[in-house]
Design a protein around this motif. Structure first.
Motif, PDB file in Angstrom:
ATOM      1  N   GLU A 172     -19.860 -39.831  15.204  1.00 16.98           N
ATOM      2  CA  GLU A 172     -19.368 -38.580  15.777  1.00 16.98           C
ATOM      3  C   GLU A 172     -19.224 -37.576  14.648  1.00 16.98           C
ATOM      4  O   GLU A 172     -18.577 -37.850  13.625  1.00 16.98           O
ATOM      5  CB  GLU A 172     -18.024 -38.773  16.483  1.00 16.98           C
ATOM      6  N   HIS A 215     -18.213 -33.565  13.564  1.00 10.22           N
ATOM      7  CA  HIS A 215     -17.358 -32.458  13.999  1.00 10.22           C
ATOM      8  C   HIS A 215     -18.117 -31.144  13.885  1.00 10.22           C
ATOM      9  O   HIS A 215     -17.846 -30.312  13.020  1.00 10.22           O
ATOM     10  CB  HIS A 215     -16.052 -32.443  13.214  1.00 10.22           C
ATOM     11  N   THR A 270     -21.091 -28.675  16.675  1.00 14.49           N
ATOM     12  CA  THR A 270     -21.755 -28.610  17.975  1.00 14.49           C
ATOM     13  C   THR A 270     -23.128 -29.282  17.895  1.00 14.49           C
ATOM     14  O   THR A 270     -23.671 -29.495  16.807  1.00 14.49           O
ATOM     15  CB  THR A 270     -21.951 -27.154  18.419  1.00 14.49           C
ATOM     16  N   THR A 306     -19.137 -34.239  22.593  1.00  8.40           N
ATOM     17  CA  THR A 306     -17.899 -34.989  22.755  1.00  8.40           C
ATOM     18  C   THR A 306     -16.739 -33.995  22.716  1.00  8.40           C
ATOM     19  O   THR A 306     -16.945 -32.810  22.455  1.00  8.40           O
ATOM     20  CB  THR A 306     -17.713 -36.032  21.629  1.00  8.40           C
ATOM     21  N   TRP A 322     -14.593 -33.784  20.412  1.00 11.21           N
ATOM     22  CA  TRP A 322     -14.400 -33.348  19.023  1.00 11.21           C
ATOM     23  C   TRP A 322     -15.648 -32.774  18.376  1.00 11.21           C
ATOM     24  O   TRP A 322     -15.591 -32.281  17.265  1.00 11.21           O
ATOM     25  CB  TRP A 322     -13.892 -34.513  18.178  1.00 11.21           C
ATOM     26  N   GLY A 323     -16.809 -32.878  19.020  1.00  8.06           N
ATOM     27  CA  GLY A 323     -18.032 -32.373  18.394  1.00  8.06           C
ATOM     28  C   GLY A 323     -19.261 -32.949  19.053  1.00  8.06           C
ATOM     29  O   GLY A 323     -19.536 -32.695  20.216  1.00  8.06           O
ATOM     30  N   THR A 324     -19.990 -33.781  18.301  1.00 10.35           N
ATOM     31  CA  THR A 324     -21.266 -34.314  18.778  1.00 10.35           C
ATOM     32  C   THR A 324     -21.401 -35.777  18.367  1.00 10.35           C
ATOM     33  O   THR A 324     -21.180 -36.124  17.201  1.00 10.35           O
ATOM     34  CB  THR A 324     -22.441 -33.515  18.172  1.00 10.35           C
ATOM     35  N   GLU A 346     -22.675 -35.234   7.501  1.00  8.55           N
ATOM     36  CA  GLU A 346     -21.297 -34.949   7.899  1.00  8.55           C
ATOM     37  C   GLU A 346     -20.604 -34.053   6.868  1.00  8.55           C
ATOM     38  O   GLU A 346     -19.927 -33.086   7.224  1.00  8.55           O
ATOM     39  CB  GLU A 346     -20.541 -36.260   8.060  1.00  8.55           C
ATOM     40  N   THR A 362     -19.174 -30.279   7.642  1.00 10.85           N
ATOM     41  CA  THR A 362     -17.754 -29.941   7.506  1.00 10.85           C
ATOM     42  C   THR A 362     -17.510 -28.912   6.417  1.00 10.85           C
ATOM     43  O   THR A 362     -16.496 -28.218   6.436  1.00 10.85           O
ATOM     44  CB  THR A 362     -16.894 -31.192   7.258  1.00 10.85           C
TER      45      THR A 362
END
Length: 157
Positions: A17, A19, A21, A116, A118-120, A151, A155
């Motif tokens: 997952e 964080h 789109t 999701t 929280w993101g993707t 990731e 971020t």
């Protein structure tokens, strides 16, 4: 590997997952400027060269150093492009480790992106490994390191 297993059956699947789109993750995967950032691990000692022809039949070509002992040349030919949900490529990867050329890897990479809370959720499936050791190396080293770098890139933006 049993005598009945084929290369097609040697596959891996990882999920992470992120964080960001779906569009942001997809763009990080297909934009050459963004690829050049996340493909370059700290201290690897080499520039990343990457080009993208984002169309079915087009290719993503990258030359980079995942560490100071290894040079990689990947050509991923696009089979499916469903922006921003899915990318499927046929990968030919050639590498030189400590000055020694390794046999090329021919495999298929299927990436799906799902929203999701929280993101993707990014799911990576790769198939066509020649043996269990190479599959396990991709599952425990190559993909986790690559997903960590994507990731971090996402971020930090």
């Amino acid at each position: 590997m049993s005598l009945t297993e084929s290369r097609e059956e040697l596959r891996l699947q990882l999920r992470r997952e992120l964080h960001a789109t779906e569009e942001e993750v997809f763009d990080a995967l297909v934009n050459p400027d963004k690829q050049a950032v996340w493909l370059s691990p700290p201290g690897a000692g080499g520039a990343v060269e990457t080009t993208v022809d984002l169309r079915v039949g087009g290719a993503w070509e990258a030359r980079f150093r995942p560490n100071h002992l290894t040079e990689v040349h990947d050509v991923q030919t696009y089979v499916v492009i469903d922006r921003p949900h899915r990318l499927v490529t046929d990968l030919v990867s050639e590498s030189v480790v400590e000055g020694q050329s390794m046999p090329p890897l021919h495999s298929r990479v299927d990436i799906t992106l799902e929203p999701t809370v929280w993101g993707t959720l990014m799911t990576v499936e790769q198939s066509g490994f020649p043996d269990v050791e190479i599959r396990d190396f991709f599952e425990t080293v190559v993909w986790p390191a690559g997903l960590d770098r994507i990731e971090s890139f996402l971020t930090a933006r």
